[in-house]
Design an enzyme around this catalytic site. Structure first.
Site: not given
Length: 500
Positions: A381-382
């Site tokens: 997701h980062g």
């Protein structure tokens, strides 16, 4: 004991109280958010765009604070002809030459991307897709994960590459980053499935089949993730259900219209970005409702985007995952993962969790597998602080839920509650205890939806605003829990009736 043994054991008055509190809190909370509309427009850090020209929306400004929703709208404006082309090509192929279905997938996607993307973006996507086919030929799982780690690192670096972002523009930058992220999952699913496949099944893993899967345009950028096993099980010769397809697309379109109309009056997306707006609500107790509606608007976004991809996939004979389940009907966080995004859950469970432990594994092994699963969720997701907090809270809530369910399933606990409280009393106690898991799990999602500032603010409001506030929050959450249990019991009863 986790379910009501019989809904009729509860009195009508009790059921009325549960649903009355649930509905009243939602209605009043929504009204209070509506009441802030003009204050938010006046106090916002930037000016909202003019509303739709159609009355009465022409008198309002529209909340455009949700970048994902705005980017999706831009994507549809640019790519809607290719959705129509996909339908036309697949309709003809399914009618005349079903065996050419994957070539149709490849052709439409290649045309859509080549017309709209810069050459540098095309090189990135082609390289990513090709790399997973090459690594699948080596039949080593650790190389698949090593490649995935490399691509995730590349995506995180690209997000900070000013030169490339300036070259392609913000809209294309978002499109490519999101498409690459989904393509990593698709590449993993194909490669790991092929490595684990039997020799006689390898015909299902040809290059054309893989490219058709990796370049399936309706799910390419906005999901959902469909496992390769599902894609390979598609029914090419099945008669297309055009009425069901049109209904699925219209459902997404109607919910998009509903959400756009609502954003002229409820500035919930901006509230998730500016904690000052949430502070303007009457009391801490009603500020909790802002978190609830942040979740509901988040859910509606995925109803629209996933619903569109699922409608196309089903029309093309692919057994797609189910649409997201409304968060108002989810009271255990494990169900949030199972039923909100079934495709992502299947990927994580099959390719990470189940590879690390089995049903007979020790509790420590299962907790370790869960931790590694959420480590992947975090990096995919980062690598942002708010994503890390959300991932850790997810892990802790799921671990606590597992301990809770193990404890309440013990024969000694069940005998004691049945003897002293009876069937319905035992369920009430179960709901009261489970509510203590429900509250932090619900607020943990705010970190992912709105970021760390709003997540910290609402979490402090829940736990550091006095005993009275917490008791009121627990009572409302208890009613929410019971309503969800009642609806789930009714839904399960209908499913069993249909089975018989």
């Amino acid at each position: 004991m986790s379910r009501l043994p019989d809904r009729s054991l509860l009195t009508r008055c009790e059921i009325f109280v549960y649903f009355g509190v649930y509905i009243a809190y939602i209605v009043v909370g929504l009204y209070k958010i509506y009441g802030l509309r003009d204050h938010i427009v006046k106090e916002a850090k930037f000016q909202f765009p003019e509303g739709w020209s159609l009355y009465p929306f022409s008198q309002r400004r529209r909340d455009d604070s949700n970048d994902e929703l705005e980017n999706f709208g831009d994507f549809i404006v640019s790519f809607w002809p290719f959705y129509l082309l996909h339908v036309a090509v697949q309709g003809f192929i399914r009618w005349k030459r079903p065996r050419l279905q994957c070539l149709g997938f490849i052709g439409v996607c290649a045309l859509a991307l080549s017309v709209n993307l810069d050459w540098s973006s095309m090189v990135l996507l082609v390289t990513l897709i090709a790399s997973y086919y090459i690594v699948s030929l080596l039949s080593l799982k650790f190389l698949v994960w090593l490649l995935s780690a490399g691509w995730i690192l590349c995506i995180n670096v690209m997000q900070k590459n000013v030169w490339w972002t300036d070259r392609v523009g913000y809209t294309e930058y978002v499109l490519v980053i999101v498409t690459m992220s989904w393509s990593v999952l698709r590449g993993c699913s194909y490669s790991l499935s092929k490595i684990g496949a039997k020799q006689e099944d390898l015909t299902r893993y040809s290059l054309v089949q893989y490219l058709g899967y990796a370049m399936y345009f309706p799910c390419l950028t906005y999901g959902p993730i469909i496992s390769y096993q599902r894609f390979a099980a598609r029914r090419e010769d099945e008669v297309q259900n055009w009425l069901g397809f049109v209904g699925g697309v219209l459902r997404s379109a109607i919910w998009w219209l509903v959400m756009q109309c609502a954003l002229h009056y409820f500035y919930i997306h901006y509230m998730s970005r500016d904690v000052r707006m949430v502070e303007m609500m009457d009391s801490v107790f009603w500020q909790h409702s802002a978190g609830y509606f942040m979740g509901q608007f988040f859910f509606l976004y995925y109803v629209v985007t996933y619903g569109l991809g699922i409608a196309f996939a089903v029309q093309d004979g692919i057994p797609a995952p189910n649409r997201p389940r409304c968060i108002g009907r989810i009271h255990f966080y494990s169900d949030m993962w199972k039923y909100f995004d079934e495709g992502l859950y299947e990927f994580l469970f099959q390719n990470i969790y189940a590879e690390l432990c089995g049903k007979r594994s020790s509790a420590a092994a299962k907790f370790g597998a869960t931790a590694l699963t959420f480590a992947f969720v975090f990096v995919w997701h980062g690598c942002y602080t708010y994503v890390l907090i959300w991932s850790i809270l997810n892990f802790l809530c799921l671990a606590a839920e597992k301990v809770f369910k193990t404890f309440t399933a013990m024969p000694e606990y069940q005998r004691w509650t049945q003897r002293h409280l009876g069937a319905v009393g035992a369920q009430r106690l179960y709901a009261m205890l489970a509510t203590q898991l429900f509250i932090p799990a619900a607020f943990s999602n705010v970190y992912f939806i709105g970021g760390q500032e709003i997540g910290d603010f609402l979490m402090r409001g829940a736990y550091l605003s006095g005993v009275g506030n917490y008791v009121a929050l627990c009572f409302c959450s208890y009613c929410f829990f019971q309503c969800s249990e009642l609806l789930l019991t009714k839904s399960d009863g209908r499913s069993k009736t249909k089975t018989f």
